[in-house]
Motif scaffolding. Structure first.
Motif, PDB file in Angstrom:
ATOM      1  N   UNK A  83       0.831  -1.205   0.000  1.00 30.14           N
ATOM      2  CA  UNK A  83       0.000   0.000   0.000  1.00 30.14           C
ATOM      3  C   UNK A  83       0.861   1.249   0.000  1.00 30.14           C
ATOM      4  N   UNK A  84       1.940   1.259   0.789  1.00 29.87           N
ATOM      5  CA  UNK A  84       2.857   2.403   0.795  1.00 29.87           C
ATOM      6  C   UNK A  84       3.491   2.607  -0.576  1.00 29.87           C
ATOM      7  N   UNK A  85       3.913   1.508  -1.204  1.00 24.34           N
ATOM      8  CA  UNK A  85       4.520   1.614  -2.529  1.00 24.34           C
ATOM      9  C   UNK A  85       3.505   2.138  -3.542  1.00 24.34           C
ATOM     10  N   UNK A 118      -3.507   3.435   5.041  1.00 19.39           N
ATOM     11  CA  UNK A 118      -2.239   4.142   5.178  1.00 19.39           C
ATOM     12  C   UNK A 118      -2.370   5.550   4.605  1.00 19.39           C
ATOM     13  N   UNK A 119      -1.554   6.454   5.161  1.00 22.86           N
ATOM     14  CA  UNK A 119      -1.457   7.813   4.654  1.00 22.86           C
ATOM     15  C   UNK A 119      -0.153   7.976   3.896  1.00 22.86           C
ATOM     16  N   UNK A 172       3.753   7.632   5.096  1.00 21.38           N
ATOM     17  CA  UNK A 172       3.873   6.637   6.170  1.00 21.38           C
ATOM     18  C   UNK A 172       2.897   6.883   7.290  1.00 21.38           C
ATOM     19  N   UNK A 173       2.544   5.841   7.982  1.00 23.09           N
ATOM     20  CA  UNK A 173       1.653   5.941   9.117  1.00 23.09           C
ATOM     21  C   UNK A 173       0.290   5.369   8.834  1.00 23.09           C
ATOM     22  N   UNK A 174      -0.286   4.714   9.829  1.00 23.96           N
ATOM     23  CA  UNK A 174      -1.596   4.080   9.644  1.00 23.96           C
ATOM     24  C   UNK A 174      -2.729   5.094   9.727  1.00 23.96           C
ATOM     25  N   UNK A 175      -3.871   4.709   9.177  1.00 25.90           N
ATOM     26  CA  UNK A 175      -5.095   5.485   9.281  1.00 25.90           C
ATOM     27  C   UNK A 175      -6.172   4.623   9.911  1.00 25.90           C
TER      28      UNK A 175
END
Length: 569
Positions: A172-174, A201-202, A205-208
């Motif tokens: 998801x980050x990629x 994810x935002x 980086x970092x979860x939502x």
């Protein structure tokens, strides 16, 4: 040999200035192939044979303090601590130290020893994606080549991570980095066909939280059901055209939305990924949106995004297969316990001396079987013997066989044979699974050689006289549990010293070889005739040897139970 992760701090207890434990990890593979995932923390992270290391490698060939991984300025460095056999990364020896980029294989200079795989999180992957390519003049092609290399780094990390959620977060980050989207959600279809958020994810980086997704999931599901490779919506705030689906975007103040279907995949034997083309192949959707900027799907980004979606689909399929394998292993472990319990219920010590001698065995075709036999002494002058075969296979038959054994043990000394069979028949007819029944040979033999028996639909036992003549003890009634209110008649024989009785289940006569030929009653009778003059235990062994020679290791569909009784007078 096992690897111990040492005394690691709680993942929530991170020192100021340090990154989270999820930032990097080690996948440890011991010499026996067992794997475990170890957080890379604290630093320096020491590895060796000594018990004070962060990762204890229980191998006498590994040095007491073999190597360590340090961190500085966001970089990871592997150092050799003067080990005897050296430290190797991807097959190359480390002279003093080496920087770790991600997905390296670390070995300790001994054959068939430990392997440690260094893995990185999505933060590190984003750094790889942001790194300029040497000689790149800003052309789109060069940028996409760099992004593709980062995608391959993600794919490599998929092969060495234990945590499905970590890998999905990385994907998801990629995806956010490739498209420039601000938020990303990975949604999966549940058993009811509804979409549920698995990862959120935002950008950067970092979860939502899962409720950060405000777009109605029914709209996302509609886009998923169209089975397009990629579905996107964009809105120009200067345009007056706000027709659907732009209305939804406008209401939620979104600039653009991208949905990429996740599909179920078939993993073939050569590890190739084949997508399923039918509408039932939907597994979920990769959803991304932006409030300020438009999602970039130009210059090859569309293809990269689809590649990441395929990687996510593969991860989900691998996780499903792994869970199925673990479930299968748990079931097999439970069945193995049941098999050992069932074997322990068989008589441990058969009478081998005196006027009544028995030799017997029971081999299950599956982990648990529906055959059993038992003998019980009814005082010094009489023995009771039973051989039973429950219809069907598997756990239900094994449980029913255990019930029959309990009924036999509790009633054999005080109740007549017909009454015991009538009670069992009533129970099975009233409560057992439909179609479940059992054949039984239930008998009593006293010191004077008087044999009383009931053959409830069982295979005809062979009465082998001392002079070699063979008589068949045919069925005297229907099997138990087949017809309610069945009566069970008795039959009698007078035995002479040296007479034997060969009892068996239909798995013996129906044993097959590789040519699908049955052992049959004729071959059994011939084996009995050849072994007739041997002592009881040897007779049993010779008959079983004839059966095993015939089957030649072929897998059997039914249990093999054989009991030989000798009356010595």
């Amino acid at each position: 040999m096992t690897a111990d992760p040492g005394n690691l701090p709680d993942p929530e207890e991170v020192a100021p200035g340090e990154t989270s434990l999820a930032d990097a990890a080690l996948l440890v593979v011991d010499p026996n192939g067992r794997r475990m995932r170890v957080p890379l923390f604290p630093f320096p992270f020491r590895m060796g044979r000594a018990p004070d290391n962060n990762l204890v490698l229980r191998d006498t060939r590994v040095s007491r303090n073999h190597a360590q991984i340090s961190r500085g300025d966001g970089h990871y460095v592997l150092e050799d601590l003067g080990s005897r056999h050296g430290v190797w990364v991807n097959g190359e020896r480390v002279e003093n130290s080496r920087r770790l980029e991600g997905a390296e294989r670390i070995e300790f200079g001994v054959p068939d020893g430990y392997q440690v795989h260094f893995t990185r999180s999505g933060d590190e992957i984003r750094k790889l994606m942001a790194r300029p390519v040497a000689g790149d003049t800003g052309r789109t092609g060069g940028s996409n080549l760099e992004k593709l290399r980062a995608v391959l780094e993600v794919a490599r990390s998929l092969q060495s991570s234990f945590s499905t959620d970590d890998v999905l977060n990385t994907v998801l980050d990629a995806s956010l980095s490739v498209t420039g989207a601000e938020r990303g959600f990975l949604l999966l279809l549940n058993e009811d066909g509804e979409l549920q958020v698995r990862c959120a994810r935002a950008a950067g980086g970092g979860p939502l939280p899962a409720d950060a997704l405000r777009v109605p999931r029914r709209l996302i599901k509609q886009s998923l059901e169209t089975r397009r490779d990629l579905f996107s919506m964009s809105f120009d705030p200067t345009s007056a055209d706000e027709r659907s689906p732009g209305n939804t975007i406008t209401d939620l103040e979104l600039r653009s939305v991208v949905c990429v279907p996740l599909v179920r995949v078939n993993l073939s034997g050569n590890q190739a990924t084949q997508l399923l083309a039918t509408s039932t192949a939907n597994a979920g959707v990769l959803y991304m949106d932006s409030r300020v900027t438009s999602v970039d799907l130009a210059g090859g980004n569309r293809e990269l995004l689809q590649t990441l979606a395929i990687e996510a689909s593969t991860v989900l399929e691998n996780a499903r297969l792994l869970e199925e394998q673990r479930q299968k292993e748990r079931i097999e472990e439970e069945l193995d316990v049941a098999r050992r319990i069932q074997q322990s219920l068989l008589p441990r010590h058969l009478p081998a001396e005196g006027w009544f001698v028995v030799a017997g065995s029971s081999q299950s075709s599956h982990q648990v079987g529906g055959d059993y036999f038992d003998v019980v002494a009814i005082g010094p002058e009489t023995w009771s013997l039973v051989v039973a075969d429950v219809s069907g296979k598997g756990v239900s038959s094994a449980l029913l066989a255990s019930f029959l054994q309990g009924a036999f043990l509790s009633a054999s000394s005080t109740t007549d044979i017909p009454e015991v069979l009538a009670r069992v028949n009533a129970f099975l007819s009233d409560r057992a699974e439909h179609g479940k029944y059992a054949t039984m040979f239930y008998s009593k033999l006293d010191r004077a050689g008087r044999l009383t028996y009931a053959n409830a639909g069982h295979c005809p036992a062979l009465l082998v006289r001392k002079n070699g003549a063979i008589e068949g003890l045919e069925a005297t009634s229907m099997p138990v549990g087949l017809v309610p209110d069945t009566s069970f008649a008795l039959d009698k024989r007078q035995l002479e010293p040296g007479d034997r009785i060969v009892l068996y289940t239909d798995g013996i006569t129906e044993a097959q070889n590789d040519s699908s030929e049955f052992f049959g009653r004729k071959r059994l009778r011939e084996a009995v005739e050849r072994a007739g003059g041997s002592p009881c235990s040897e007779m049993h062994g010779k008959i079983m040897e004839a059966i095993l020679d015939f089957t030649a290791g072929a897998e059997q569909a039914d249990d093999l139970t054989l009991v030989v009784v000798e009356y010595r007078g």
